[in-house]
Design an enzyme around this catalytic site. Structure first.
Site, PDB file in Angstrom:
ATOM      1  N   HIS A  22     -10.421  -7.389   0.114  1.00 22.36           N
ATOM      2  CA  HIS A  22     -10.734  -6.911   1.465  1.00 22.36           C
ATOM      3  C   HIS A  22     -11.741  -5.767   1.349  1.00 22.36           C
ATOM      4  O   HIS A  22     -11.369  -4.615   1.158  1.00 22.36           O
ATOM      5  CB  HIS A  22      -9.435  -6.461   2.171  1.00 22.36           C
ATOM      6  CG  HIS A  22      -9.621  -6.098   3.613  1.00 22.36           C
ATOM      7  ND1 HIS A  22      -8.595  -6.158   4.541  1.00 22.36           N
ATOM      8  CD2 HIS A  22     -10.695  -5.657   4.300  1.00 22.36           C
ATOM      9  CE1 HIS A  22      -9.042  -5.779   5.717  1.00 22.36           C
ATOM     10  NE2 HIS A  22     -10.322  -5.455   5.598  1.00 22.36           N
ATOM     11  N   HIS A  24     -15.671  -4.799   3.082  1.00 26.12           N
ATOM     12  CA  HIS A  24     -16.843  -5.099   3.917  1.00 26.12           C
ATOM     13  C   HIS A  24     -18.044  -4.511   3.192  1.00 26.12           C
ATOM     14  O   HIS A  24     -18.105  -3.292   3.013  1.00 26.12           O
ATOM     15  CB  HIS A  24     -16.694  -4.481   5.305  1.00 26.12           C
ATOM     16  CG  HIS A  24     -15.444  -4.927   6.016  1.00 26.12           C
ATOM     17  ND1 HIS A  24     -15.448  -5.971   6.913  1.00 26.12           N
ATOM     18  CD2 HIS A  24     -14.165  -4.496   5.919  1.00 26.12           C
ATOM     19  CE1 HIS A  24     -14.210  -6.154   7.359  1.00 26.12           C
ATOM     20  NE2 HIS A  24     -13.404  -5.278   6.764  1.00 26.12           N
ATOM     21  N   HIS A 202      -8.582 -10.482  10.272  1.00 25.88           N
ATOM     22  CA  HIS A 202      -7.949  -9.173  10.420  1.00 25.88           C
ATOM     23  C   HIS A 202      -6.920  -9.332  11.543  1.00 25.88           C
ATOM     24  O   HIS A 202      -7.259  -9.799  12.642  1.00 25.88           O
ATOM     25  CB  HIS A 202      -8.972  -8.127  10.850  1.00 25.88           C
ATOM     26  CG  HIS A 202      -9.879  -7.637   9.763  1.00 25.88           C
ATOM     27  ND1 HIS A 202     -10.597  -8.473   8.957  1.00 25.88           N
ATOM     28  CD2 HIS A 202     -10.182  -6.372   9.357  1.00 25.88           C
ATOM     29  CE1 HIS A 202     -11.299  -7.739   8.092  1.00 25.88           C
ATOM     30  NE2 HIS A 202     -11.070  -6.459   8.319  1.00 25.88           N
ATOM     31  N   GLU A 205      -3.682  -4.823  12.391  1.00 23.77           N
ATOM     32  CA  GLU A 205      -4.133  -3.485  11.978  1.00 23.77           C
ATOM     33  C   GLU A 205      -3.820  -2.551  13.148  1.00 23.77           C
ATOM     34  O   GLU A 205      -2.990  -1.669  13.043  1.00 23.77           O
ATOM     35  CB  GLU A 205      -5.636  -3.507  11.647  1.00 23.77           C
ATOM     36  CG  GLU A 205      -6.199  -2.164  11.201  1.00 23.77           C
ATOM     37  CD  GLU A 205      -7.730  -2.200  10.974  1.00 23.77           C
ATOM     38  OE1 GLU A 205      -8.408  -3.103  11.516  1.00 23.77           O
ATOM     39  OE2 GLU A 205      -8.244  -1.298  10.267  1.00 23.77           O
ATOM     40  N   ASP A 283     -11.381  -1.758   1.870  1.00 17.20           N
ATOM     41  CA  ASP A 283     -11.898  -1.990   3.226  1.00 17.20           C
ATOM     42  C   ASP A 283     -13.359  -1.528   3.361  1.00 17.20           C
ATOM     43  O   ASP A 283     -14.258  -2.354   3.278  1.00 17.20           O
ATOM     44  CB  ASP A 283     -10.996  -1.308   4.260  1.00 17.20           C
ATOM     45  CG  ASP A 283     -11.000  -2.003   5.608  1.00 17.20           C
ATOM     46  OD1 ASP A 283     -11.691  -3.015   5.755  1.00 17.20           O
ATOM     47  OD2 ASP A 283     -10.283  -1.530   6.527  1.00 17.20           O
ATOM     48  N   ASP A 284     -13.550  -0.225   3.592  1.00 10.98           N
ATOM     49  CA  ASP A 284     -14.897   0.335   3.750  1.00 10.98           C
ATOM     50  C   ASP A 284     -14.949   1.626   2.932  1.00 10.98           C
ATOM     51  O   ASP A 284     -14.845   2.727   3.487  1.00 10.98           O
ATOM     52  CB  ASP A 284     -15.179   0.635   5.229  1.00 10.98           C
ATOM     53  CG  ASP A 284     -15.092  -0.618   6.084  1.00 10.98           C
ATOM     54  OD1 ASP A 284     -16.067  -1.385   6.117  1.00 10.98           O
ATOM     55  OD2 ASP A 284     -14.014  -0.852   6.684  1.00 10.98           O
TER      56      ASP A 284
HETATM   57  N1  HPA Z   1     -11.236  -3.377  10.774  1.00 15.50           N
HETATM   58  C1  HPA Z   1     -11.896  -4.183  11.600  1.00 15.50           C
HETATM   59  N2  HPA Z   1     -13.191  -4.438  11.468  1.00 15.50           N
HETATM   60  C2  HPA Z   1     -13.849  -3.893  10.465  1.00 15.50           C
HETATM   61  C3  HPA Z   1     -13.221  -3.052   9.577  1.00 15.50           C
HETATM   62  C4  HPA Z   1     -11.844  -2.787   9.741  1.00 15.50           C
HETATM   63  O1  HPA Z   1     -11.199  -2.029   8.991  1.00 15.50           O
HETATM   64  N3  HPA Z   1     -14.163  -2.670   8.693  1.00 15.50           N
HETATM   65  C5  HPA Z   1     -15.319  -3.271   9.032  1.00 15.50           C
HETATM   66  N4  HPA Z   1     -15.134  -4.005  10.122  1.00 15.50           N
HETATM   67 ZN    ZN Z   2     -11.471  -4.730   7.124  1.00 19.70          ZN
END
Ligand code: HPA
Ligand code: ZN
Length: 342
Positions: A22, A24, A202, A205, A283-284
């Site tokens: 996971h 991006h 996703h 969350e 994630d990021d």
């Molecule tokens: N959640 C949803 N969309 C996203 C995320 C995330 O953590 N990171 C990049 N796009």
């Molecule tokens: Zn994500």
């Protein structure tokens, strides 16, 4: 004594062969590279320094992050930019002993700014091939749909990707979750499944358990991204456990986006104990303060995880990957070798 134990565990974590499921790629854009690309492409940034960018990364929720994430990706314009972004990510995680990655990219965030789809995907694929050759990191690429846009846009994007069908691993669903349930994307997911792509979304969350049910029943996902809120629904947990569904959990992301208030309250350990197939991911990383390695270290400390838990997390990553059986067997061998020698 305590310090010796911590050092020991840090060495153990470093040596774990890791799989990131996971990530991006646009969220791996470090402020230094953001400045360099802005200069290269004549893009004006609303910041004067790297420090100013880092200081801006304080978020009350997912949307506040997404606003900066879309702003940041505007410096990415050429095939070379997408290559450089991806190469920088792979070089960083090679230091965490990452052995396989399955990464998302958001083509709609680029094509709507006039960047050709081909330049985006070719640049990323070039760097992934180099990563395999130079760093021994195997990989897969997942086209992620921006859920705040209409399904028609998603269908057009999948159409644009058809010439690359054989070089794509799957289809994902990201961006603003609440108000954009999985049911909005039934047709595009059906098309992706017909093409033989793996599908993931996703879910849970910020969105409710109902969105997880929809992802399973309507999108027929092969993997769930995040999934934290499944814990609110015991029947859902039972279903995920029975199906052996992999959940790609992102602890430092959850902290930065206030999905949890404190890492010691993160549900990762409860999820493991319930038998959910949870994995650790970043994630990021440039926005949330850490690579996959830093996520492992942070949860190990905050949740007092031992070697067995950490090994299980790494094993779940390998088993949850959509790689070849041969590659997965090789990675499990690496994991077992690490467990017997440390
Ligand atoms: N959640 C949803 N969309 C996203 C995320 C995330 O953590 N990171 C990049 N796009
Ligand atoms: Zn994500």
């Amino acid at each position: 004594m305590e310090q010796a134990r911590q050092t020991d565990l840090a060495v153990f974590i470093q040596g774990l062969p890791k799989v990131e499921l996971h990530l991006h790629i646009e969220g791996s854009l470090e402020p230094e590279l953001m400045f360099e690309l802005a200069r290269r492409n004549g893009v004006t940034l609303p910041y004067d320094s790297v420090e100013e960018i880092r200081a801006a990364y304080q978020f009350a929720n997912l949307q506040e992050f997404l606003d900066l994430y879309y702003q940041g990706m505007a410096v990415l314009r050429t095939r070379q930019d997408f290559h450089d972004l991806t190469r920088a990510y792979l070089e960083r995680v090679a230091q965490d002993n990452v052995r396989h990655v399955e990464i998302f990219f958001d083509p709609q965030g680029h094509t709507e700014r006039g960047v050709p789809f081909t330049d985006v995907i070719e640049g990323i694929l070039d760097a992934l091939a180099e990563g395999e050759r130079d760093l021994g990191i195997s990989s897969g690429l997942v086209l992620s749909i921006l859920r705040h846009l209409p399904e028609e846009d998603a269908l057009k994007t999948l159409e644009a990707a058809l010439p690359y069908r054989d070089r794509l691993l799957g289809l994902g669903l990201d961006s603003s979750e609440v108000g954009h349930p999985p049911s909005k994307f039934i047709r595009v997911f059906e098309k992706a499944r017909d093409l033989g792509l793996k599908v993931m979304a996703h879910a849970g969350e910020e969105g409710p358990p109902a969105y997880l049910w929809e992802a399973l029943d309507l999108l027929k996902v092969d993997r769930v991204d995040h999934g934290n809120r499944s814990l609110e629904d015991p029947a859902l947990v039972a279903r995920l456990v029975t199906e052996g569904m992999t959940l790609t959990v992102c602890p430092l992301s959850n902290l930065k986006l206030r999905v949890v208030n404190d890492l010691t309250k993160h549900p990762l350990k409860s999820m493991l104990d319930l038998g959910l197939k949870v994995t650790v991911n970043s994630d990021d990383p440039s926005y949330f303060g850490g690579t996959i390695g830093e996520n492992y270290r942070a949860v190990a400390q905050a949740l007092d995880l031992g070697r067995d838990d950490l090994a299980q997390l790494a094993r779940n990553g390998i088993e949850g990957a959509f790689s070849t059986p041969e590659r997965k067997a090789a990675l499990l061998d690496e994991l077992n070798a690490h467990l017997t020698t440390s």
